[in-house]
Design an enzyme around this catalytic site. Structure first.
Site, PDB file in Angstrom:
ATOM      1  N   LYS D 165       0.761  -1.337  -0.134  1.00 34.00           N
ATOM      2  CA  LYS D 165      -0.020   0.138  -0.136  1.00 34.00           C
ATOM      3  C   LYS D 165       0.802   1.213   0.052  1.00 34.00           C
ATOM      4  O   LYS D 165       1.645   1.230   0.967  1.00 34.00           O
ATOM      5  CB  LYS D 165      -0.997   0.136   1.298  1.00 34.00           C
ATOM      6  CG  LYS D 165      -1.628   1.414   1.394  1.00 34.00           C
ATOM      7  CD  LYS D 165      -2.301   1.547   2.532  1.00 34.00           C
ATOM      8  CE  LYS D 165      -3.251   2.957   2.817  1.00 34.00           C
ATOM      9  NZ  LYS D 165      -3.836   3.281   3.977  1.00 34.00           N
ATOM     10  N   GLY D 190      -2.539   4.294  -2.058  1.00 23.64           N
ATOM     11  CA  GLY D 190      -2.966   4.510  -0.730  1.00 23.64           C
ATOM     12  C   GLY D 190      -3.860   5.786  -0.278  1.00 23.64           C
ATOM     13  O   GLY D 190      -3.936   5.984   0.818  1.00 23.64           O
TER      14      GLY D 190
END
Lengths: 295, 295, 295, 295
Positions: D165, D190
């Site tokens: 992420k 993200g």
């Protein structure tokens, strides 16, 4: 309003071995580049070593550029300077040489005083007096100052400011500008490394160092995206990142010029304090060019 | 080797309301300043708006400065530019005007390529060709590039490089330089806000914006320290910080010039994109000057 | 109000080879250190790997520290955590163990929300509930957040906040705090590399990683300054910078522990993700220790 | 290997007014969110105030999350800590609770020592011992440390590391990772602010704060892109930026929780030192929610 859509190489400025200007080579390089479907060329951007030239030299380079650029193709001229008056002077000079638009880097020496008000005022002062339309140039890696979205949006309100070349790579900022700047404000990606992400959110093209040595690859990204071929666009974008990084952030203008020499254009020397790339880096660069372009 | 010990104001450059040079005012300001026991003056530092002037204007300012500076007092001339050749050209020009030393800001536009090797090469190239001895100028808040201790120490090895003005305020770096640079290498504090800390570890003086408007207070710090009066030195140092911050990092050259006007010198306008300070800030500035200097 | 004047080592926490606590070694190290005229010791600062320990382990280390620290010497306990409630809990726990004061690092995970208001509120909330007086801990190299002068000055207004350990090295900020914080607010240098500059403007002492391995040299700087011997103070300060940099910013806690082992104390292993220094670095470190301390 | 494709909200952790856990509200929020075609949920990410919870509380939240998440939907658990051993401990704990994967933030307190070797070692140590597959978490705005492409690519080589992420927003880095990490390595955006740019270069989905309050809009971006509808994707992406910025970078978790309350979910209070948003900001937030979601 002039339409900026498309791909532009920011042409390196040709010097002889004694660092003197070599305008004939500028023309030769332009001729080679317009074998591709480019929208135009940027004369005297960061890759053109603009901060290294005297005003008299700048005039010669603008003239050489305009003469070589085909009719109907756009000449953008880099005219940013540390003072407002000098920026206006250079913008007039470029306009006299036939520039279709001027690319104006923000002054950044007095960073502490260059708040949003001062920067908006600067762009409006220049736009008011520049005969050619103004493109804002955000280049934090060089200027050390990153224009924020609000400043750009406010600056964009002047009728003679038509777009921005954003080399910062902050896609969130770019989306904010595209959403909130005046209708018709044109955003150009400042690096081939994020051309596709920029196009995906509404950028109209790019001024790309990589377009000096791989104009075909840059056009492949641009055309694939516009044709709705997202898979191809992604493939070309991923193929471009490593070589683009090499000739920009990683090894800079000396590597870009070395790559041009390798590919049969005229790169030639850089002006000091820039130093030529070393032999080990040259070998890496050549290997990377071959890997990227020859297959 | 020329001894740099002492306090130097970096003189603002005087402009008329139309932004044209006003060399007569430069002379008047210099006359006022040498009512104090200053070691010399810096012409065309950051406070002198050096990045705003053409080369022809720089020559006029160097000449005006030298003519007004008393015999036996040191004239330092700011000559840094983005290219090595231009820096050498300006250093020769300043030397012709009678500069005792040149202050050379590092080029910083191509930050990504300005590694230690390139910077050391730059300083050695300039030192080799400059008729006047060279003082390195580290000014990260403006240049966006902070010279590290190793680079400075290596650059210092050239016989024609005699010292550094460090405006970064990193006292650990300063101590490292004082410890490891060649014997006799002279360190000057670049800001009155850390003059005493710099003197405590071996700096020989300072080039201080505050010395344009509060030369007495700067000399009080310097002299108290040299007389071993650490309590007085501390008291004067603490008294100087707030006003110094106001005319440097906080409100910059426009505030420094406004303060000069308020104190009976000639400040005058700044060149755009710098903007004059607003009225509310002017009132804060005046209150701060009164509080700092009048008691 | 507790007087903090003097020199404090921030003791590394002793671990066995399996990374478990070794409280007996903590006591041994403390015994060795109090062979010098130190003012006290910091238990669980950054050099104590405070972020690596569970609360139960912290309690054991506080208890072991207090038991070994001689009567009359100051125990400062590091109790900063990311939440206000946890910080208060740890401060009470340290107080129960006999800490004379707690050193509270600012929370920094939510940097975007940690504006001045939130930080002042945090310090006042903690100070209100901490049984022991609070020392603010500014450590931007680790926390990634640099408390500004205004925030520190506002936080200092609480009666239970008695001082600051500033490891940032910004002497201008330090001077601003000393000038403007409440009377009696005590500033401690957070690094031996700028101890003398800090003392010169009014700091009362320092919490210094270097004091774990070269307490004598740190005291030499401190005592020379207080005796008005500026030449000696400068000499000792310059001698300290290189070794201090090695065991802090450059090679960190693993180097500090290796140096302790080399000097006959117990350094022992660090907890992962920290890694032991490599053999080539160990050789450089030992050479530097010998050069700094053995002559 | 588990397929991560899709959209995940990083669920805020529900607290009562006295800051104690309220696990029942966690379940209610999860039930509401799975009215949308989400791929799964992240429990205890940055928006889950993970750094504010004790280990015992983390266990309770993991258990509550797993119980409420529908069968077949993915539960990702945030388990990063400052020490390797604690990270492994938390990863085992989350795995016991039924997490399908763990999201591991890099330790960042000892930034100076967290070079590429140390970080790769950390991720390999954790991956070796974590029962659940590991997703790297790059969150420079909070950790103060930005993992570079090389580090991520090297870390990705472990068979138990399945993706990243990336909340940094550097699309060039993201492209470099997608091009050069092991085949099958999965990149998740993200932040909703750059979801479409990330998808355009090969990201497989996103863990998006905005998906807590505007899951439909996030899915519109994702689905439009996957259907090849670049115009719609662009329109939805531009619509998302402003509100996403408001509940992340600009006003943070307090604003995200306030938005949940406004939209009929349970936001509730944040833990201090986070402060609730002020009334003027609340009004701006509500206006922005209405403008973004109600049309």
């Amino acid at each position: 309003m002039i339409k900026l859509n498309g791909i532009y190489p920011p042409l390196p400025t040709s010097f002889r071995n004694d660092e003197e200007l070599e305008p004939g080579k500028i023309a030769e390089n332009i001729n080679i580049l317009f074998g591709y479907e480019l929208a135009g060329i940027l004369i005297l951007g960061s890759n053109g070593e603009m901060v290294m030239l005297s005003n008299e030299e700048k005039k010669r380079v603008f003239d050489a550029g305009r003469k070589a650029i085909p009719t109907g193709k756009i000449m953008i001229a880099g005219t940013g300077a540390q003072s407002t008056r000098e920026t206006i002077y250079l913008s007039s000079m470029a306009s006299d040489s036939g520039a279709d638009a001027v690319l104006v880097l923000n002054p950044a020496y007095y960073k502490g005083q260059m708040n949003s008000d001062a920067l908006v005022q600067f762009y409006h002062d220049v736009a008011e007096r520049s005969p050619a339309p103004v493109i804002i140039y955000n280049m934090p890696a060089n200027s050390g100052l990153d224009l924020d979205a609000d400043t750009i949006i406010k600056a964009s309100e002047h009728h003679n400011i038509i777009g921005i070349k954003d080399s910062g790579g902050n896609l969130v900022k770019m989306a904010t500008i595209i959403k909130n700047a005046k209708s018709g404000f044109q955003v150009l990606a400042g690096s081939a490394s994020f051309l596709l992400p920029a196009l995906s959110i509404g950028a109209v093209g790019g001024i790309l160092a990589l377009a000096n040595i791989a104009p075909g690859l840059c056009l492949d990204i641009y055309n694939s995206f516009n044709e709705g071929n997202t898979e191809s666009a992604k493939k070309y974008q991923l193929a471009a990142v490593e070589l683009n990084t090499a000739v920009t952030r990683q090894w800079g203008v000396p590597a870009l010029k070395a790559a041009m020499d390798y590919l049969g254009m005229y790169g030639g020397p850089v002006r000091k304090p820039l130093l030529p790339i070393t032999s080990p880096i040259y070998r890496q660069l050549v290997e990377l060019i071959d890997r990227t372009l020859k297959k």
